[in-house]
Design an enzyme around this catalytic site. Structure first.
Site, PDB file in Angstrom:
ATOM      1  N   THR A   1       8.739  -3.168 -10.793  1.00 42.45           N
ATOM      2  CA  THR A   1       8.223  -2.209 -11.776  1.00 42.45           C
ATOM      3  C   THR A   1       8.970  -2.258 -13.103  1.00 42.45           C
ATOM      4  O   THR A   1       8.380  -2.096 -14.160  1.00 42.45           O
ATOM      5  CB  THR A   1       8.304  -0.772 -11.216  1.00 42.45           C
ATOM      6  OG1 THR A   1       9.658  -0.488 -10.850  1.00 42.45           O
ATOM      7  CG2 THR A   1       7.412  -0.632  -9.993  1.00 42.45           C
TER       8      THR A   1
ATOM      9  N   LYS B   1      15.366  10.766  -3.075  1.00 40.81           N
ATOM     10  CA  LYS B   1      14.333  11.153  -4.033  1.00 40.81           C
ATOM     11  C   LYS B   1      14.126  12.661  -4.081  1.00 40.81           C
ATOM     12  O   LYS B   1      13.424  13.168  -4.961  1.00 40.81           O
ATOM     13  CB  LYS B   1      13.023  10.445  -3.688  1.00 40.81           C
ATOM     14  CG  LYS B   1      13.101   8.928  -3.863  1.00 40.81           C
ATOM     15  CD  LYS B   1      11.837   8.241  -3.405  1.00 40.81           C
ATOM     16  CE  LYS B   1      11.921   6.745  -3.663  1.00 40.81           C
ATOM     17  NZ  LYS B   1      13.024   6.096  -2.932  1.00 40.81           N
TER      18      LYS B   1
ATOM     19  N   ILE C   1      15.253  14.359   8.461  1.00 39.46           N
ATOM     20  CA  ILE C   1      15.571  13.163   7.682  1.00 39.46           C
ATOM     21  C   ILE C   1      14.975  13.303   6.291  1.00 39.46           C
ATOM     22  O   ILE C   1      13.759  13.425   6.126  1.00 39.46           O
ATOM     23  CB  ILE C   1      15.037  11.900   8.382  1.00 39.46           C
ATOM     24  CG1 ILE C   1      15.742  11.732   9.727  1.00 39.46           C
ATOM     25  CG2 ILE C   1      15.232  10.668   7.512  1.00 39.46           C
ATOM     26  CD1 ILE C   1      15.190  10.640  10.584  1.00 39.46           C
TER      27      ILE C   1
ATOM     28  N   GLU D   1       8.131   7.573 -10.649  1.00 37.49           N
ATOM     29  CA  GLU D   1       9.240   6.693 -10.288  1.00 37.49           C
ATOM     30  C   GLU D   1      10.366   6.772 -11.320  1.00 37.49           C
ATOM     31  O   GLU D   1      10.118   6.794 -12.530  1.00 37.49           O
ATOM     32  CB  GLU D   1       8.737   5.250 -10.187  1.00 37.49           C
ATOM     33  CG  GLU D   1       9.723   4.303  -9.563  1.00 37.49           C
ATOM     34  CD  GLU D   1       9.094   2.954  -9.266  1.00 37.49           C
ATOM     35  OE1 GLU D   1       9.356   2.411  -8.181  1.00 37.49           O
ATOM     36  OE2 GLU D   1       8.335   2.448 -10.120  1.00 37.49           O
TER      37      GLU D   1
ATOM     38  N   VAL E   1      15.765   2.188   2.593  1.00 34.88           N
ATOM     39  CA  VAL E   1      16.114   1.513   3.839  1.00 34.88           C
ATOM     40  C   VAL E   1      15.522   0.105   3.827  1.00 34.88           C
ATOM     41  O   VAL E   1      14.307  -0.063   3.729  1.00 34.88           O
ATOM     42  CB  VAL E   1      15.600   2.293   5.051  1.00 34.88           C
ATOM     43  CG1 VAL E   1      15.961   1.576   6.337  1.00 34.88           C
ATOM     44  CG2 VAL E   1      16.177   3.705   5.047  1.00 34.88           C
TER      45      VAL E   1
ATOM     46  N   GLU F   1      -1.098   5.682  16.714  1.00 34.85           N
ATOM     47  CA  GLU F   1      -0.954   5.245  18.096  1.00 34.85           C
ATOM     48  C   GLU F   1      -0.427   3.826  18.229  1.00 34.85           C
ATOM     49  O   GLU F   1       0.252   3.491  19.208  1.00 34.85           O
ATOM     50  CB  GLU F   1      -2.299   5.380  18.851  1.00 34.85           C
ATOM     51  CG  GLU F   1      -3.382   4.394  18.460  1.00 34.85           C
ATOM     52  CD  GLU F   1      -4.190   4.832  17.250  1.00 34.85           C
ATOM     53  OE1 GLU F   1      -5.266   4.249  17.033  1.00 34.85           O
ATOM     54  OE2 GLU F   1      -3.754   5.750  16.525  1.00 34.85           O
TER      55      GLU F   1
ATOM     56  N   ASP G   1       4.032  10.863  17.568  1.00 32.63           N
ATOM     57  CA  ASP G   1       3.588  10.143  16.375  1.00 32.63           C
ATOM     58  C   ASP G   1       2.073  10.237  16.273  1.00 32.63           C
ATOM     59  O   ASP G   1       1.375  10.250  17.289  1.00 32.63           O
ATOM     60  CB  ASP G   1       4.026   8.671  16.427  1.00 32.63           C
ATOM     61  CG  ASP G   1       4.092   8.044  15.042  1.00 32.63           C
ATOM     62  OD1 ASP G   1       3.049   7.979  14.373  1.00 32.63           O
ATOM     63  OD2 ASP G   1       5.198   7.622  14.632  1.00 32.63           O
TER      64      ASP G   1
ATOM     65  N   LYS H   1      10.075  16.718  -0.118  1.00 37.33           N
ATOM     66  CA  LYS H   1      11.255  16.558   0.733  1.00 37.33           C
ATOM     67  C   LYS H   1      12.364  17.530   0.319  1.00 37.33           C
ATOM     68  O   LYS H   1      13.112  18.019   1.180  1.00 37.33           O
ATOM     69  CB  LYS H   1      11.760  15.116   0.676  1.00 37.33           C
ATOM     70  CG  LYS H   1      10.797  14.089   1.248  1.00 37.33           C
ATOM     71  CD  LYS H   1      10.454  14.349   2.709  1.00 37.33           C
ATOM     72  CE  LYS H   1      11.558  13.931   3.648  1.00 37.33           C
ATOM     73  NZ  LYS H   1      11.161  14.073   5.073  1.00 37.33           N
TER      74      LYS H   1
ATOM     75  N   ARG I   1       5.939   3.159 -11.890  1.00 39.92           N
ATOM     76  CA  ARG I   1       4.776   3.796 -11.293  1.00 39.92           C
ATOM     77  C   ARG I   1       4.878   5.314 -11.458  1.00 39.92           C
ATOM     78  O   ARG I   1       5.948   5.835 -11.761  1.00 39.92           O
ATOM     79  CB  ARG I   1       4.677   3.414  -9.821  1.00 39.92           C
ATOM     80  CG  ARG I   1       4.471   1.923  -9.592  1.00 39.92           C
ATOM     81  CD  ARG I   1       4.545   1.558  -8.134  1.00 39.92           C
ATOM     82  NE  ARG I   1       5.855   1.827  -7.556  1.00 39.92           N
ATOM     83  CZ  ARG I   1       6.198   1.547  -6.311  1.00 39.92           C
ATOM     84  NH1 ARG I   1       5.305   1.001  -5.503  1.00 39.92           N
ATOM     85  NH2 ARG I   1       7.395   1.811  -5.861  1.00 39.92           N
TER      86      ARG I   1
END
Length: 633
Positions: free
Chosen positions: A492, A429, A425, A563, A468, A335, A332, A441, A560
């Site tokens: 929104t 969207k 993963i 969106e 999620v 930290e 990652d 993605k 937004r």
């Protein structure tokens, strides 16, 4: 004790009735004395036994009221039917009293005047007392002059509801028990045979469809959902009804998780009542998977998780740790998150889990190669990505560098170092994307499918799911902060909907996908019906005991950049294919033109390196033909 409290209430009501009947007898005696003095009217008042007559009248009327159930029903729950039963009891008592008195004085005509006057006054007095006192008490209580506790409606008059009620009554004897402040007004239950029943002095006031009406009429402030074994769809239906009220809502756990007997630490059923969770409103049971297949996959393997400190990544680490892996490698860039999950696992497992925590960016190919060469992972879950839609609209080149080329780096290294399974993963969207994040993605999905079609030895697969709950950047933590800080909740659009799943469900899908993978699949989870974001906001307000739009403002700020009002889980050309698990589907693979993709990626990388946003977006749209960029400016 609860029983003694109940008997005390019954005795007090009985004494009041006796006083009313006695006073009515005295008034009747006075009226008849006046009539006797003025007209010579003969009646029972001419005898010295008026006190005895009043006593007989009281005893018989109280007995008839008791038989009719007038003392089994607390006056605060009285409705028209109860007043009628009280009226019948008094009329029967007066009639029997007249019969006894006529036998005592050997003449019915002799006692008739006394019976008519005293009986009529007694009937009116007893019924009118209940009506007036009930209304007066409720008004005083509503004004706060009498603190009887938080007026509570219990949903479900079954075993759990009865035990909840018993715990509430028992709590009254313990000044330190926070449950002593709960005042049970009534039950609701959909069993028709339960209607109007009285359970330990608390009435079943109606069915679940009556909840809004009952809450308004009885000034309810708290609803306890006490049907732990309820099916999920029915649970959602009832909770949706509850959410239309202004009440706080609490829910007891599933029946298998309840502790009905007192524990050593004093825990009882009522202490297990929890605030309603947003997860309870998803309208489907929690999705579970075959853990044996996951254990077979993970046990004894070196498992790498990129983005291992994030919401999904850290839950992957937690669940993988349960299956006795040979080693867990957390990668990652942030930290603090990486440190948190590292310390959590060390606290939980100590030396039982072999754990390496490495701070690195998936954008750095050389550093990632060093990690692959050193750790030699056998299984890789790629969760590292920029996921925040509005932020990525402002820095598209950063989204491209991190999401697309970070994925490409890790996938190529997985191929080079012989990783057995690689799971990427993705997100809903990515389907017909309207924003930069979704488009990157989708490009990642294409890269994984390309790798699958041109690689042997490594199974490359993708998992795709919706929002999620509780993850970093999701709506629930944001809404909570807004409520706790006294700010308006910002949504929104009033009609915006999303598919939702919990973090454990999402991770279970990812792990199950890895165990089922053969290469190239896009695994899609059956997530039930989409949820309206406005409904989530309103329900969260009620969880805090606040009234939406009154105590907490809900502001609609407009969509937004990038969106959508709703998300999709599949593109038209993908279709669906059933798997052995009825909750998991596979989208059909789409052939990727290798040369075209690699050439486009080279151009896109060069453009992103120069931070040329406009040109990068054009190239991204060429790679992802379904990308329909909406800026909403």
């Amino acid at each position: 004790m609860r029983v003694s409290n109940f008997n005390f209430r019954k005795v007090m009501l009985l004494i009041v009735d006796a006083v009313i009947i006695s006073i009515c007898g005295v008034i009747s005696n006075f009226i008849l004395q006046v009539l006797n003095f003025q007209t010579g009217f003969r009646s029972i008042v001419e005898t010295p036994y008026v006190v005895v007559s009043i006593l007989i009248n009281v005893i018989i009327c109280i007995f008839c009221l008791f038989i009719c159930g007038a003392y089994n029903k607390a006056w605060r729950y009285f409705n028209a039917k109860d007043y009628l039963s009280c009226l019948i009891g008094m009329v029967a008592g007066v009639a029997l009293s007249a019969l006894v008195l006529s036998l005592r004085y050997n003449s019915f005509n002799y006692v008739l005047p006394y019976t008519l006057i005293s009986g009529g006054l007694s009937v009116v007095g007893v019924v009118l007392f209940r009506l007036i006192f009930k209304r007066a008490f409720i008004k005083i209580n509503d004004a706060g002059a009498i603190d009887v506790g938080e007026r509570t409606l219990i949903v479900g008059a079954g075993n759990a509801g009865k035990i909840i009620l018993e715990d509430i009554f028992n709590a009254k004897q313990d000044s330190n028990n926070p449950s002593k402040s709960i005042f049970p007004v009534g039950f609701v239950d959909d069993d028709r045979l339960m209607q109007n029943n009285v359970i330990n002095g608390v009435r079943v006031l109606g069915q679940t469809t009556d909840i809004p009406y009952i809450c308004e009429k009885e000034n309810i402030s708290l609803i306890i959902f006490a049907i732990p074994s309820c099916e999920e769809e029915e649970r959602k239906r009832i909770l949706d009804i509850c959410s239309k009220t202004k009440c706080k809502i609490k829910i007891i756990p599933y029946i298998s998780k309840l502790l009905f007997d007192e524990n050593e630490d004093g825990t009882r059923l009522l202490n297990q009542v929890k605030d309603i969770r947003i997860e309870d409103l998803l309208g489907r049971p929690p999705i579970t998977f075959d853990k044996s297949s996951i254990k077979t996959l993970v046990e004894g393997k070196v498992c790498m998780i990129t983005g291992g400190g994030g919401s999904i990544g850290s839950e992957l680490v937690r669940q993988i740790a349960q299956y006795n892996p040979k080693r867990i490698v957390i990668v990652d860039i942030y930290e603090n998150n990486a440190y948190d999950i590292q310390q959590e696992l060390r606290l939980e497992y100590g030396d039982k889990v072999n754990l390496d925590t490495i701070i690195a960016s998936v954008r750095d190919y050389d550093k990632m190669e060093q990690i692959f060469a050193q750790e030699r992972p056998e299984l890789v879950w790629h969760a590292a990505a920029h996921k925040h839609v509005p932020l990525m609209e402002t820095v598209p080149c950063e989204a491209i560098k991190n999401n697309i080329f970070g994925t490409y780096n890790v996938a190529r290294l997985a191929q080079k170092y012989g990783v057995k399974r690689f799971v990427m993963i993705s997100t809903d969207k990515a389907v017909n994307p309207t924003n930069v994040m979704g488009a990157t993605k989708r490009c990642c999905e294409m890269i994984i499918q390309y790798m699958s079609q041109n690689t042997t030895g490594t199974d490359f697969v993708t998992t795709r799911f919706g929002n999620v709950l509780g993850s970093n950047g999701s709506v629930i933590p944001i809404f909570k902060r807004q409520i706790e800080n006294g700010k308006p909740i910002t949504v929104t659009h009033p009609d915006i909907i999303r598919y939702f799943m919990t973090i454990p469900e999402a991770v279970s899908l990812v792990l199950q996908a890895a165990s089922m993978a053969k290469g190239g699949e896009i695994f899609v989870l059956d997530m039930g019906e989409p949820v309206k974001i406005t409904t989530l906001a309103e329900n969260l307000c009620r969880m805090y005991g606040k009234i939406p739009y009154k105590d907490v403002e809900i502001k609609f700020t407009g969509l937004r950049p990038g969106e959508k009002l709703f998300e999709e889980l599949l593109m038209d050309e993908e279709g669906l294919k059933q798997t052995d698990n009825e909750k998991i589907f596979i989208g059909n693979q789409i052939h990727i033109d290798k040369d075209k993709l690699l050439h486009s990626l080279d151009e896109l990388k060069e453009c992103a390196s120069e931070n040329n946003d406009d040109e990068a977006l054009k190239l991204l749209a060429e790679i992802v033909p379904t990308f329909n960029h909406q800026t909403n400016k």
